[in-house]
Motif scaffolding. Structure first.
Motif, PDB file in Angstrom:
ATOM      1  N   SER A 171       0.832  -1.203   0.000  1.00 32.96           N
ATOM      2  CA  SER A 171       0.000   0.000   0.000  1.00 32.96           C
ATOM      3  C   SER A 171       0.865   1.250   0.000  1.00 32.96           C
ATOM      4  O   SER A 171       1.918   1.294   0.649  1.00 32.96           O
ATOM      5  N   LEU A 172       0.419   2.282  -0.701  1.00 23.73           N
ATOM      6  CA  LEU A 172       1.207   3.520  -0.809  1.00 23.73           C
ATOM      7  C   LEU A 172       0.962   4.424   0.403  1.00 23.73           C
ATOM      8  O   LEU A 172       0.577   5.587   0.285  1.00 23.73           O
ATOM      9  N   LEU A 173       1.220   3.875   1.552  1.00 26.44           N
ATOM     10  CA  LEU A 173       1.095   4.604   2.808  1.00 26.44           C
ATOM     11  C   LEU A 173       2.282   5.535   3.003  1.00 26.44           C
ATOM     12  O   LEU A 173       3.388   5.270   2.487  1.00 26.44           O
ATOM     13  N   PRO A 174       2.125   6.601   3.767  1.00 26.83           N
ATOM     14  CA  PRO A 174       3.228   7.560   3.946  1.00 26.83           C
ATOM     15  C   PRO A 174       4.181   7.147   5.071  1.00 26.83           C
ATOM     16  O   PRO A 174       4.469   7.916   5.970  1.00 26.83           O
ATOM     17  N   ASP A 175       4.651   5.906   4.999  1.00 28.18           N
ATOM     18  CA  ASP A 175       5.547   5.428   6.058  1.00 28.18           C
ATOM     19  C   ASP A 175       6.840   4.843   5.509  1.00 28.18           C
ATOM     20  O   ASP A 175       7.505   4.053   6.169  1.00 28.18           O
ATOM     21  N   GLY A 176       7.191   5.195   4.264  1.00 31.33           N
ATOM     22  CA  GLY A 176       8.434   4.702   3.710  1.00 31.33           C
ATOM     23  C   GLY A 176       8.354   4.537   2.207  1.00 31.33           C
ATOM     24  O   GLY A 176       7.347   4.862   1.568  1.00 31.33           O
ATOM     25  N   ASP A 177       9.440   4.026   1.643  1.00 27.78           N
ATOM     26  CA  ASP A 177       9.525   3.837   0.202  1.00 27.78           C
ATOM     27  C   ASP A 177       8.651   2.663  -0.236  1.00 27.78           C
ATOM     28  O   ASP A 177       8.492   1.678   0.492  1.00 27.78           O
ATOM     29  N   ARG A 178       8.105   2.770  -1.445  1.00 26.21           N
ATOM     30  CA  ARG A 178       7.279   1.716  -2.009  1.00 26.21           C
ATOM     31  C   ARG A 178       7.595   1.555  -3.495  1.00 26.21           C
ATOM     32  O   ARG A 178       7.834   2.548  -4.200  1.00 26.21           O
ATOM     33  N   PRO A 179       7.536   0.321  -4.009  1.00 26.46           N
ATOM     34  CA  PRO A 179       7.621   0.141  -5.460  1.00 26.46           C
ATOM     35  C   PRO A 179       6.310   0.567  -6.094  1.00 26.46           C
ATOM     36  O   PRO A 179       5.228   0.366  -5.523  1.00 26.46           O
ATOM     37  N   ALA A 180       6.389   1.159  -7.263  1.00 22.56           N
ATOM     38  CA  ALA A 180       5.184   1.635  -7.936  1.00 22.56           C
ATOM     39  C   ALA A 180       5.377   1.587  -9.436  1.00 22.56           C
ATOM     40  O   ALA A 180       6.508   1.558  -9.944  1.00 22.56           O
ATOM     41  N   LEU A 181       4.262   1.560 -10.148  1.00 27.45           N
ATOM     42  CA  LEU A 181       4.265   1.813 -11.579  1.00 27.45           C
ATOM     43  C   LEU A 181       3.958   3.295 -11.742  1.00 27.45           C
ATOM     44  O   LEU A 181       2.859   3.740 -11.410  1.00 27.45           O
ATOM     45  N   LEU A 182       4.919   4.044 -12.219  1.00 25.57           N
ATOM     46  CA  LEU A 182       4.809   5.499 -12.251  1.00 25.57           C
ATOM     47  C   LEU A 182       4.438   5.982 -13.651  1.00 25.57           C
ATOM     48  O   LEU A 182       5.235   5.882 -14.586  1.00 25.57           O
ATOM     49  N   TRP A 183       3.222   6.487 -13.767  1.00 24.61           N
ATOM     50  CA  TRP A 183       2.772   7.110 -15.005  1.00 24.61           C
ATOM     51  C   TRP A 183       3.168   8.586 -14.989  1.00 24.61           C
ATOM     52  O   TRP A 183       2.939   9.281 -14.006  1.00 24.61           O
ATOM     53  N   THR A 184       3.762   9.039 -16.074  1.00 31.09           N
ATOM     54  CA  THR A 184       4.053  10.456 -16.276  1.00 31.09           C
ATOM     55  C   THR A 184       3.298  10.893 -17.528  1.00 31.09           C
ATOM     56  O   THR A 184       3.576  10.400 -18.633  1.00 31.09           O
ATOM     57  N   ILE A 185       2.337  11.762 -17.335  1.00 32.26           N
ATOM     58  CA  ILE A 185       1.467  12.188 -18.436  1.00 32.26           C
ATOM     59  C   ILE A 185       1.551  13.705 -18.556  1.00 32.26           C
ATOM     60  O   ILE A 185       1.217  14.426 -17.608  1.00 32.26           O
ATOM     61  N   ASP A 186       2.014  14.181 -19.683  1.00 33.52           N
ATOM     62  CA  ASP A 186       2.096  15.620 -19.934  1.00 33.52           C
ATOM     63  C   ASP A 186       0.844  16.078 -20.681  1.00 33.52           C
ATOM     64  O   ASP A 186       0.423  15.455 -21.662  1.00 33.52           O
ATOM     65  N   LEU A 187       0.247  17.168 -20.192  1.00 32.34           N
ATOM     66  CA  LEU A 187      -0.976  17.713 -20.760  1.00 32.34           C
ATOM     67  C   LEU A 187      -0.727  19.100 -21.317  1.00 32.34           C
ATOM     68  O   LEU A 187       0.127  19.841 -20.799  1.00 32.34           O
ATOM     69  N   ASP A 188      -1.484  19.476 -22.342  1.00 32.21           N
ATOM     70  CA  ASP A 188      -1.400  20.833 -22.852  1.00 32.21           C
ATOM     71  C   ASP A 188      -2.279  21.763 -22.004  1.00 32.21           C
ATOM     72  O   ASP A 188      -2.855  21.345 -20.992  1.00 32.21           O
ATOM     73  N   GLU A 189      -2.413  23.006 -22.425  1.00 34.92           N
ATOM     74  CA  GLU A 189      -3.140  23.991 -21.616  1.00 34.92           C
ATOM     75  C   GLU A 189      -4.630  23.672 -21.518  1.00 34.92           C
ATOM     76  O   GLU A 189      -5.327  24.200 -20.656  1.00 34.92           O
TER      77      GLU A 189
END
Length: 484
Positions: A137-155
Protein backbone atom coordinates in the motif's frame (compact mmCIF):
# COMPACT_ATOMS: atom_id res chain seq x y z
CA UNK A 1 -21.86 18.70 -3.84
CA UNK A 2 -22.95 18.46 -0.21
CA UNK A 3 -23.67 15.17 1.45
CA UNK A 4 -27.31 14.56 2.28
CA UNK A 5 -27.50 12.05 5.10
CA UNK A 6 -30.34 10.57 7.10
CA UNK A 7 -29.49 8.48 10.15
CA UNK A 8 -32.05 6.27 11.84
CA UNK A 9 -31.55 3.47 14.34
CA UNK A 10 -32.25 -0.01 13.07
CA UNK A 11 -34.68 -1.53 15.59
CA UNK A 12 -32.76 -4.74 16.18
CA UNK A 13 -29.62 -5.85 17.92
CA UNK A 14 -26.29 -5.63 16.17
CA UNK A 15 -25.97 -9.42 16.15
CA UNK A 16 -29.06 -9.87 13.97
CA UNK A 17 -27.65 -7.61 11.26
CA UNK A 18 -24.29 -9.32 11.36
CA UNK A 19 -25.97 -12.73 11.18
CA UNK A 20 -27.78 -11.56 8.06
CA UNK A 21 -24.51 -10.47 6.48
CA UNK A 22 -22.98 -13.85 7.31
CA UNK A 23 -25.86 -15.69 5.63
CA UNK A 24 -25.38 -13.56 2.55
CA UNK A 25 -21.66 -14.35 2.48
CA UNK A 26 -22.40 -18.05 2.67
CA UNK A 27 -24.95 -17.84 -0.13
CA UNK A 28 -22.49 -16.04 -2.41
CA UNK A 29 -19.48 -18.14 -1.36
CA UNK A 30 -17.56 -15.06 -0.27
CA UNK A 31 -14.06 -16.22 0.74
CA UNK A 32 -13.24 -16.37 4.44
CA UNK A 33 -9.68 -16.71 5.72
CA UNK A 34 -6.67 -16.88 3.42
CA UNK A 35 -5.16 -20.38 3.16
CA UNK A 36 -2.01 -20.95 5.27
CA UNK A 37 0.31 -21.17 2.25
CA UNK A 38 -0.95 -17.80 1.00
CA UNK A 39 -0.41 -16.16 4.39
CA UNK A 40 3.04 -17.73 4.68
CA UNK A 41 4.10 -16.49 1.26
CA UNK A 42 2.71 -13.02 1.96
CA UNK A 43 4.56 -12.77 5.27
CA UNK A 44 7.79 -13.79 3.58
CA UNK A 45 7.59 -11.28 0.73
CA UNK A 46 6.38 -8.47 2.99
CA UNK A 47 9.45 -8.97 5.17
CA UNK A 48 11.89 -8.22 2.39
CA UNK A 49 12.46 -5.46 -0.10
CA UNK A 50 10.17 -5.75 -3.11
CA UNK A 51 11.50 -7.01 -6.41
CA UNK A 52 11.96 -3.56 -7.86
CA UNK A 53 13.73 -4.67 -11.05
CA UNK A 54 15.93 -1.58 -11.40
CA UNK A 55 13.31 1.06 -10.67
CA UNK A 56 13.62 4.77 -11.25
CA UNK A 57 14.22 6.63 -7.99
CA UNK A 58 11.30 9.04 -7.62
CA UNK A 59 11.47 9.39 -3.86
CA UNK A 60 12.20 13.11 -4.20
CA UNK A 61 8.72 13.71 -5.70
CA UNK A 62 6.29 14.70 -2.90
CA UNK A 63 3.42 12.35 -3.71
CA UNK A 64 0.17 12.37 -1.71
CA UNK A 65 -2.76 9.97 -1.59
CA UNK A 66 -6.40 11.10 -1.52
CA UNK A 67 -8.93 8.50 -0.36
CA UNK A 68 -11.74 7.94 2.13
CA UNK A 69 -10.40 8.72 5.59
CA UNK A 70 -10.45 5.13 6.85
CA UNK A 71 -8.87 3.52 3.79
CA UNK A 72 -5.54 1.76 4.18
CA UNK A 73 -5.40 -0.15 0.85
CA UNK A 74 -4.00 2.79 -1.10
CA UNK A 75 -3.51 2.06 -4.80
CA UNK A 76 -2.70 5.54 -6.11
CA UNK A 77 -0.54 8.51 -5.18
CA UNK A 78 -0.29 11.67 -7.25
CA UNK A 79 1.82 14.72 -7.84
CA UNK A 80 0.84 17.56 -10.17
CA UNK A 81 2.84 20.50 -11.46
CA UNK A 82 2.76 23.15 -14.14
CA UNK A 83 4.78 22.55 -17.28
CA UNK A 84 4.99 25.68 -19.39
CA UNK A 85 1.43 26.48 -20.39
CA UNK A 86 0.38 22.93 -19.62
CA UNK A 87 0.75 20.39 -16.83
CA UNK A 88 2.62 17.27 -15.76
CA UNK A 89 0.69 14.52 -14.01
CA UNK A 90 2.64 11.92 -12.07
CA UNK A 91 0.45 9.06 -10.96
CA UNK A 92 2.01 6.25 -8.94
CA UNK A 93 0.15 2.92 -8.87
CA UNK A 94 0.92 0.19 -6.33
CA UNK A 95 3.27 -2.31 -8.01
CA UNK A 96 1.54 -5.52 -6.99
CA UNK A 97 3.63 -7.66 -9.34
CA UNK A 98 6.73 -6.71 -7.35
CA UNK A 99 5.22 -8.62 -4.42
CA UNK A 100 3.09 -11.30 -6.09
CA UNK A 101 4.98 -13.93 -8.04
CA UNK A 102 3.19 -15.31 -11.08
CA UNK A 103 2.14 -18.89 -10.37
CA UNK A 104 2.67 -18.54 -6.62
CA UNK A 105 0.20 -19.11 -3.80
CA UNK A 106 -0.84 -15.43 -3.57
CA UNK A 107 -1.35 -15.26 -7.32
CA UNK A 108 -3.51 -18.39 -7.32
CA UNK A 109 -5.69 -17.09 -4.48
CA UNK A 110 -6.04 -13.70 -6.19
CA UNK A 111 -7.33 -15.43 -9.31
CA UNK A 112 -9.94 -17.16 -7.17
CA UNK A 113 -11.00 -13.97 -5.35
CA UNK A 114 -10.58 -11.60 -8.34
CA UNK A 115 -11.76 -8.42 -6.55
CA UNK A 116 -11.98 -6.99 -3.06
CA UNK A 117 -15.52 -7.32 -1.73
CA UNK A 118 -17.06 -4.75 0.59
CA UNK A 119 -19.82 -5.14 3.17
CA UNK A 120 -20.86 -2.70 5.91
CA UNK A 121 -19.31 -4.89 8.61
CA UNK A 122 -16.14 -6.10 6.91
CA UNK A 123 -13.95 -6.11 3.83
CA UNK A 124 -12.85 -9.26 2.00
CA UNK A 125 -9.53 -8.27 0.40
CA UNK A 126 -8.09 -9.52 -2.85
CA UNK A 127 -4.63 -9.94 -1.29
CA UNK A 128 -3.54 -10.69 2.29
CA UNK A 129 -3.75 -7.60 4.51
CA UNK A 130 -0.02 -7.67 5.24
CA UNK A 131 0.36 -6.57 1.62
CA UNK A 132 -2.91 -4.77 0.88
CA UNK A 133 -2.80 -2.64 4.03
CA UNK A 134 0.93 -2.73 4.57
CA UNK A 135 3.94 -3.47 2.39
CA UNK A 136 2.26 -2.90 -0.99
CA UNK A 137 0.00 0.00 0.00
CA UNK A 138 1.21 3.52 -0.81
CA UNK A 139 1.10 4.60 2.81
CA UNK A 140 3.23 7.56 3.95
CA UNK A 141 5.55 5.43 6.06
CA UNK A 142 8.43 4.70 3.71
CA UNK A 143 9.52 3.84 0.20
CA UNK A 144 7.28 1.72 -2.01
CA UNK A 145 7.62 0.14 -5.46
CA UNK A 146 5.18 1.63 -7.94
CA UNK A 147 4.27 1.81 -11.58
CA UNK A 148 4.81 5.50 -12.25
CA UNK A 149 2.77 7.11 -15.00
CA UNK A 150 4.05 10.46 -16.28
CA UNK A 151 1.47 12.19 -18.44
CA UNK A 152 2.10 15.62 -19.93
CA UNK A 153 -0.98 17.71 -20.76
CA UNK A 154 -1.40 20.83 -22.85
CA UNK A 155 -3.14 23.99 -21.62
CA UNK A 156 -6.54 22.39 -22.37
CA UNK A 157 -5.78 19.30 -20.31
CA UNK A 158 -5.29 17.08 -23.36
CA UNK A 159 -2.37 14.60 -23.25
CA UNK A 160 0.79 15.36 -25.25
CA UNK A 161 2.67 12.26 -24.11
CA UNK A 162 2.46 9.44 -21.59
CA UNK A 163 4.73 6.71 -20.28
CA UNK A 164 4.83 4.29 -17.38
CA UNK A 165 7.91 2.80 -15.71
CA UNK A 166 8.85 1.04 -12.53
CA UNK A 167 9.87 3.41 -9.78
CA UNK A 168 10.45 3.75 -6.08
CA UNK A 169 8.17 6.40 -4.58
CA UNK A 170 7.45 7.85 -1.16
CA UNK A 171 4.10 9.32 -0.21
CA UNK A 172 4.33 12.41 1.97
CA UNK A 173 0.74 12.50 3.23
CA UNK A 174 -2.42 10.41 3.45
CA UNK A 175 -5.22 12.89 2.73
CA UNK A 176 -8.97 12.36 3.02
CA UNK A 177 -11.53 13.67 0.56
CA UNK A 178 -13.39 15.68 3.18
CA UNK A 179 -10.30 17.51 4.39
CA UNK A 180 -9.11 18.26 0.86
CA UNK A 181 -12.51 19.66 -0.09
CA UNK A 182 -12.55 21.86 3.01
CA UNK A 183 -9.08 23.18 2.23
CA UNK A 184 -10.00 23.97 -1.36
CA UNK A 185 -13.23 25.67 -0.33
CA UNK A 186 -11.41 27.72 2.32
CA UNK A 187 -8.58 28.74 0.00
CA UNK A 188 -5.94 27.07 2.19
CA UNK A 189 -5.06 24.15 -0.10
CA UNK A 190 -1.50 23.74 -1.37
CA UNK A 191 -0.48 24.02 -5.03
CA UNK A 192 -0.92 20.33 -5.83
CA UNK A 193 -4.51 20.31 -4.61
CA UNK A 194 -5.30 23.55 -6.44
CA UNK A 195 -3.91 21.94 -9.59
CA UNK A 196 -6.07 18.88 -8.97
CA UNK A 197 -9.12 21.12 -9.17
CA UNK A 198 -7.76 22.92 -12.24
CA UNK A 199 -6.78 19.78 -14.15
CA UNK A 200 -9.86 17.88 -13.01
CA UNK A 201 -12.10 20.67 -14.29
CA UNK A 202 -10.31 20.67 -17.64
CA UNK A 203 -10.68 16.90 -17.90
CA UNK A 204 -14.39 17.17 -17.11
CA UNK A 205 -14.72 19.68 -19.95
CA UNK A 206 -12.84 17.29 -22.24
CA UNK A 207 -15.22 14.51 -21.22
CA UNK A 208 -18.20 16.68 -22.11
CA UNK A 209 -16.64 17.54 -25.46
CA UNK A 210 -16.13 13.82 -26.21
CA UNK A 211 -19.74 13.07 -25.32
CA UNK A 212 -18.99 11.08 -22.19
CA UNK A 213 -21.93 10.22 -19.95
CA UNK A 214 -21.98 10.85 -16.20
CA UNK A 215 -25.01 9.84 -14.12
CA UNK A 216 -25.27 12.27 -11.15
CA UNK A 217 -27.07 9.75 -8.98
CA UNK A 218 -26.51 9.75 -5.20
CA UNK A 219 -25.06 6.59 -3.71
CA UNK A 220 -27.09 4.61 -1.21
CA UNK A 221 -24.81 3.37 1.58
CA UNK A 222 -25.01 1.48 4.86
CA UNK A 223 -23.00 2.76 7.83
CA UNK A 224 -22.55 1.80 11.44
CA UNK A 225 -22.36 4.66 13.94
CA UNK A 226 -21.78 3.45 17.47
CA UNK A 227 -24.26 0.64 18.03
CA UNK A 228 -26.64 1.82 15.31
CA UNK A 229 -26.89 0.86 11.67
CA UNK A 230 -27.90 3.62 9.28
CA UNK A 231 -28.90 4.16 5.69
CA UNK A 232 -27.50 7.23 3.95
CA UNK A 233 -27.80 8.92 0.58
CA UNK A 234 -24.40 10.26 -0.41
CA UNK A 235 -23.47 12.56 -3.26
CA UNK A 236 -19.84 12.71 -4.31
CA UNK A 237 -17.71 15.69 -3.41
CA UNK A 238 -16.21 17.72 -6.27
CA UNK A 239 -12.70 16.63 -5.25
CA UNK A 240 -13.71 12.99 -5.70
CA UNK A 241 -14.80 13.73 -9.24
CA UNK A 242 -11.57 15.63 -10.01
CA UNK A 243 -9.50 12.80 -8.54
CA UNK A 244 -11.48 10.28 -10.59
CA UNK A 245 -10.58 12.24 -13.73
CA UNK A 246 -6.88 11.54 -13.08
CA UNK A 247 -7.65 7.83 -12.82
CA UNK A 248 -9.76 7.94 -16.00
CA UNK A 249 -6.98 9.78 -17.82
CA UNK A 250 -4.52 7.06 -16.80
CA UNK A 251 -6.88 4.30 -17.87
CA UNK A 252 -7.34 5.95 -21.25
CA UNK A 253 -3.58 6.23 -21.75
CA UNK A 254 -3.15 2.60 -20.70
CA UNK A 255 -5.72 1.58 -23.31
CA UNK A 256 -3.95 3.63 -25.99
CA UNK A 257 -0.60 2.04 -25.07
CA UNK A 258 -1.99 -1.49 -25.34
CA UNK A 259 -3.83 -0.78 -28.59
CA UNK A 260 -0.65 0.56 -30.12
CA UNK A 261 1.21 -2.53 -28.91
CA UNK A 262 -1.64 -4.82 -30.04
CA UNK A 263 -1.77 -6.71 -26.75
CA UNK A 264 -3.70 -6.17 -23.53
CA UNK A 265 -7.18 -6.05 -22.06
CA UNK A 266 -9.76 -3.27 -22.32
CA UNK A 267 -12.92 -2.34 -20.45
CA UNK A 268 -15.54 -1.73 -23.13
CA UNK A 269 -19.13 -0.51 -23.21
CA UNK A 270 -21.23 -0.59 -26.38
CA UNK A 271 -23.05 2.42 -27.74
CA UNK A 272 -26.55 2.76 -26.33
CA UNK A 273 -29.31 0.90 -28.12
CA UNK A 274 -31.24 3.49 -30.19
CA UNK A 275 -34.46 2.04 -28.79
CA UNK A 276 -33.31 2.84 -25.25
CA UNK A 277 -32.39 6.38 -26.29
CA UNK A 278 -35.77 6.87 -27.95
CA UNK A 279 -37.55 5.55 -24.85
CA UNK A 280 -35.56 7.94 -22.65
CA UNK A 281 -36.61 10.88 -24.85
CA UNK A 282 -40.25 9.79 -24.72
CA UNK A 283 -40.06 9.48 -20.93
CA UNK A 284 -38.57 12.98 -20.67
CA UNK A 285 -41.39 14.41 -22.79
CA UNK A 286 -44.03 12.64 -20.70
CA UNK A 287 -42.46 13.98 -17.49
CA UNK A 288 -42.12 17.53 -18.79
CA UNK A 289 -38.33 17.55 -18.69
CA UNK A 290 -37.00 19.49 -21.70
CA UNK A 291 -34.41 17.67 -23.79
CA UNK A 292 -32.56 20.75 -24.98
CA UNK A 293 -29.11 19.50 -25.93
CA UNK A 294 -26.90 16.46 -26.51
CA UNK A 295 -27.95 13.42 -24.50
CA UNK A 296 -24.84 13.41 -22.30
CA UNK A 297 -25.26 17.09 -21.39
CA UNK A 298 -28.91 16.75 -20.45
CA UNK A 299 -28.24 13.64 -18.34
CA UNK A 300 -25.36 15.35 -16.56
CA UNK A 301 -27.65 18.23 -15.51
CA UNK A 302 -30.39 16.05 -14.02
CA UNK A 303 -31.12 16.55 -10.32
CA UNK A 304 -31.91 13.36 -8.40
CA UNK A 305 -33.81 15.33 -5.73
CA UNK A 306 -36.51 16.27 -8.29
CA UNK A 307 -38.91 13.34 -8.79
CA UNK A 308 -39.25 13.62 -12.57
CA UNK A 309 -35.51 13.97 -13.03
CA UNK A 310 -34.78 11.11 -10.61
CA UNK A 311 -37.02 8.91 -12.77
CA UNK A 312 -35.09 9.96 -15.87
CA UNK A 313 -31.78 9.12 -14.17
CA UNK A 314 -33.07 5.65 -13.39
CA UNK A 315 -34.18 5.22 -17.00
CA UNK A 316 -30.80 6.52 -18.22
CA UNK A 317 -29.02 3.55 -16.64
CA UNK A 318 -30.34 1.49 -19.54
CA UNK A 319 -27.93 3.40 -21.79
CA UNK A 320 -24.96 1.92 -19.93
CA UNK A 321 -25.64 -1.79 -20.29
CA UNK A 322 -23.29 -4.39 -21.69
CA UNK A 323 -19.91 -3.50 -20.15
CA UNK A 324 -17.28 -6.17 -20.81
CA UNK A 325 -13.59 -6.96 -20.58
CA UNK A 326 -11.99 -7.67 -23.95
CA UNK A 327 -8.54 -9.27 -24.19
CA UNK A 328 -6.45 -9.26 -27.35
CA UNK A 329 -3.00 -10.39 -28.46
CA UNK A 330 -1.92 -9.58 -31.99
CA UNK A 331 -5.38 -8.80 -33.37
CA UNK A 332 -7.03 -5.57 -32.17
CA UNK A 333 -10.77 -6.06 -31.46
CA UNK A 334 -13.29 -4.57 -33.85
CA UNK A 335 -14.86 -2.53 -31.05
CA UNK A 336 -12.60 -0.89 -28.46
CA UNK A 337 -14.64 2.00 -27.03
CA UNK A 338 -16.13 2.60 -23.60
CA UNK A 339 -19.26 4.53 -24.54
CA UNK A 340 -19.67 6.27 -21.16
CA UNK A 341 -16.10 7.58 -21.36
CA UNK A 342 -16.30 8.07 -25.14
CA UNK A 343 -12.81 6.65 -25.64
CA UNK A 344 -10.90 3.38 -25.32
CA UNK A 345 -10.31 2.65 -21.63
CA UNK A 346 -8.66 0.07 -19.38
CA UNK A 347 -8.74 -0.62 -15.65
CA UNK A 348 -5.21 0.24 -14.59
CA UNK A 349 -5.24 2.10 -11.27
CA UNK A 350 -6.52 -0.30 -8.57
CA UNK A 351 -4.32 -3.44 -8.58
CA UNK A 352 -4.60 -3.95 -4.82
CA UNK A 353 -8.36 -4.38 -5.19
CA UNK A 354 -8.93 -5.66 -8.75
CA UNK A 355 -7.13 -8.52 -10.52
CA UNK A 356 -7.20 -7.18 -14.08
CA UNK A 357 -5.21 -4.05 -13.21
CA UNK A 358 -2.06 -6.07 -12.48
CA UNK A 359 -2.04 -7.53 -15.99
CA UNK A 360 -2.79 -4.16 -17.59
CA UNK A 361 0.03 -2.53 -15.63
CA UNK A 362 2.55 -5.18 -16.59
CA UNK A 363 1.60 -5.00 -20.26
CA UNK A 364 1.96 -1.21 -20.29
CA UNK A 365 5.33 -1.19 -18.50
CA UNK A 366 6.72 -3.67 -21.02
CA UNK A 367 5.32 -1.86 -24.04
CA UNK A 368 6.59 1.54 -22.90
CA UNK A 369 10.07 0.04 -22.41
CA UNK A 370 10.02 -1.57 -25.85
CA UNK A 371 10.08 -5.07 -24.36
CA UNK A 372 7.92 -8.11 -24.96
CA UNK A 373 4.93 -8.41 -22.66
CA UNK A 374 5.76 -11.15 -20.12
CA UNK A 375 4.62 -14.66 -21.01
CA UNK A 376 2.65 -14.99 -17.75
CA UNK A 377 0.60 -11.92 -18.68
CA UNK A 378 -0.09 -13.18 -22.20
CA UNK A 379 -1.03 -16.61 -20.89
CA UNK A 380 -3.60 -15.10 -18.52
CA UNK A 381 -5.27 -12.75 -21.01
CA UNK A 382 -7.82 -15.24 -22.38
CA UNK A 383 -9.07 -16.14 -18.87
CA UNK A 384 -9.22 -12.72 -17.20
CA UNK A 385 -12.40 -11.38 -18.90
CA UNK A 386 -14.51 -14.28 -17.64
CA UNK A 387 -12.97 -14.07 -14.16
CA UNK A 388 -13.68 -10.35 -13.94
CA UNK A 389 -17.23 -10.66 -15.27
CA UNK A 390 -18.12 -13.28 -12.68
CA UNK A 391 -16.52 -11.31 -9.86
CA UNK A 392 -18.30 -8.10 -10.87
CA UNK A 393 -21.65 -9.90 -10.81
CA UNK A 394 -20.97 -11.29 -7.35
CA UNK A 395 -19.78 -7.92 -6.03
CA UNK A 396 -22.95 -6.21 -7.30
CA UNK A 397 -25.15 -8.92 -5.78
CA UNK A 398 -23.26 -8.68 -2.49
CA UNK A 399 -23.60 -4.91 -2.27
CA UNK A 400 -27.29 -4.97 -3.18
CA UNK A 401 -27.93 -7.83 -0.74
CA UNK A 402 -26.41 -5.86 2.14
CA UNK A 403 -28.58 -2.85 1.33
CA UNK A 404 -31.70 -5.00 0.97
CA UNK A 405 -31.06 -6.63 4.35
CA UNK A 406 -30.69 -3.35 6.23
CA UNK A 407 -33.74 -1.88 4.50
CA UNK A 408 -35.83 -4.91 5.49
CA UNK A 409 -34.63 -4.82 9.10
CA UNK A 410 -35.24 -1.08 9.32
CA UNK A 411 -38.84 -1.47 8.16
CA UNK A 412 -39.73 -4.79 9.79
CA UNK A 413 -42.78 -4.44 12.03
CA UNK A 414 -43.93 -1.24 10.31
CA UNK A 415 -46.22 -2.95 7.80
CA UNK A 416 -49.26 -0.80 7.11
CA UNK A 417 -47.45 2.51 7.72
CA UNK A 418 -47.45 5.16 4.99
CA UNK A 419 -44.25 6.81 3.75
CA UNK A 420 -43.50 9.65 1.34
CA UNK A 421 -41.35 9.07 -1.71
CA UNK A 422 -41.18 9.22 -5.47
CA UNK A 423 -41.69 6.63 -8.20
CA UNK A 424 -38.45 6.35 -10.16
CA UNK A 425 -39.30 3.30 -12.28
CA UNK A 426 -42.60 1.89 -13.49
CA UNK A 427 -43.38 -0.87 -15.94
CA UNK A 428 -45.78 -3.83 -16.28
CA UNK A 429 -47.54 -3.64 -12.93
CA UNK A 430 -44.56 -2.94 -10.73
CA UNK A 431 -41.87 -0.37 -10.22
CA UNK A 432 -39.39 1.19 -7.82
CA UNK A 433 -40.09 3.81 -5.16
CA UNK A 434 -37.42 5.97 -3.53
CA UNK A 435 -38.48 6.95 -0.01
CA UNK A 436 -37.47 10.34 1.32
CA UNK A 437 -37.05 9.16 4.92
CA UNK A 438 -35.67 6.60 5.56
CA UNK A 439 -33.40 6.36 2.52
CA UNK A 440 -34.94 3.20 1.10
CA UNK A 441 -35.28 2.22 -2.56
CA UNK A 442 -37.69 -0.69 -2.97
CA UNK A 443 -40.28 -2.48 -5.05
CA UNK A 444 -43.79 -1.09 -5.41
CA UNK A 445 -46.69 -3.04 -6.90
CA UNK A 446 -49.60 -1.66 -8.91
CA UNK A 447 -50.81 -0.81 -12.39
CA UNK A 448 -50.45 2.70 -13.77
CA UNK A 449 -47.79 3.81 -11.28
CA UNK A 450 -47.18 7.58 -11.67
CA UNK A 451 -43.58 7.68 -12.87
CA UNK A 452 -41.66 10.72 -11.69
CA UNK A 453 -44.32 11.76 -9.17
CA UNK A 454 -44.33 12.39 -5.45
CA UNK A 455 -46.31 9.60 -3.82
CA UNK A 456 -47.42 8.23 -0.50
CA UNK A 457 -46.87 4.48 -0.30
CA UNK A 458 -47.98 1.85 2.19
CA UNK A 459 -45.57 -0.81 3.39
CA UNK A 460 -46.98 -4.23 2.51
CA UNK A 461 -44.13 -6.50 3.62
CA UNK A 462 -40.60 -6.33 5.03
CA UNK A 463 -38.74 -9.64 5.33
CA UNK A 464 -35.14 -9.73 6.59
CA UNK A 465 -35.04 -13.46 5.86
CA UNK A 466 -35.73 -12.79 2.17
CA UNK A 467 -34.01 -9.40 2.21
CA UNK A 468 -37.10 -7.96 0.55
CA UNK A 469 -39.34 -4.91 1.00
CA UNK A 470 -42.59 -4.27 -0.87
CA UNK A 471 -44.92 -1.26 -1.03
CA UNK A 472 -48.23 -0.35 -2.63
CA UNK A 473 -49.48 3.04 -3.76
CA UNK A 474 -51.51 5.00 -1.19
CA UNK A 475 -51.82 8.33 -3.01
CA UNK A 476 -49.97 10.38 -5.61
CA UNK A 477 -49.30 13.98 -6.56
CA UNK A 478 -49.11 14.36 -10.35
CA UNK A 479 -45.67 15.28 -11.62
CA UNK A 480 -45.25 18.96 -12.45
CA UNK A 481 -43.24 19.98 -15.54
CA UNK A 482 -39.59 19.85 -14.59
CA UNK A 483 -36.74 21.68 -16.26
CA UNK A 484 -33.41 19.93 -16.50
Amino acid sequence: MPRRRVRLPVPTEDGAIRAGFERLRQELAVPEQFPPDVLSEAAAVAGRAADGREPVDATDVPFVTIDPATSTDLDQALHLERRGSGYRVRYAIADVASWVAAGGAIDGEARRRVVTLYAPDERTPLHPPVLTDGAASLLPDGDRPALLWTIDLDEHGEPDSARVERATVRSRAKLAYDEVQRALDAGTADDVLVLLREIGTLRQAAERARGGITLPMPEQVVERVGDRWTLASRSTLPVEEWNAQISLLTGMRAAATMLEGRVGILRTLPQADPRDVARLHRTAAALGVPWDGPDADVIRRLDASVPAQAALLTEATTLLRGAAYVAFDGQVPDYVEHAAIAAPYAHATAPLRRLVDRFVGEACVALCAGREVPDWVRAALPTVPELMAGADRRAAEYERGCLDLVEAVLLQGREGEVFDGMVVDAREGRGVVQLHDPVVRARIDGEGLPLGSDVSVRLVAASPADRSVRFELASATPAAPSGA
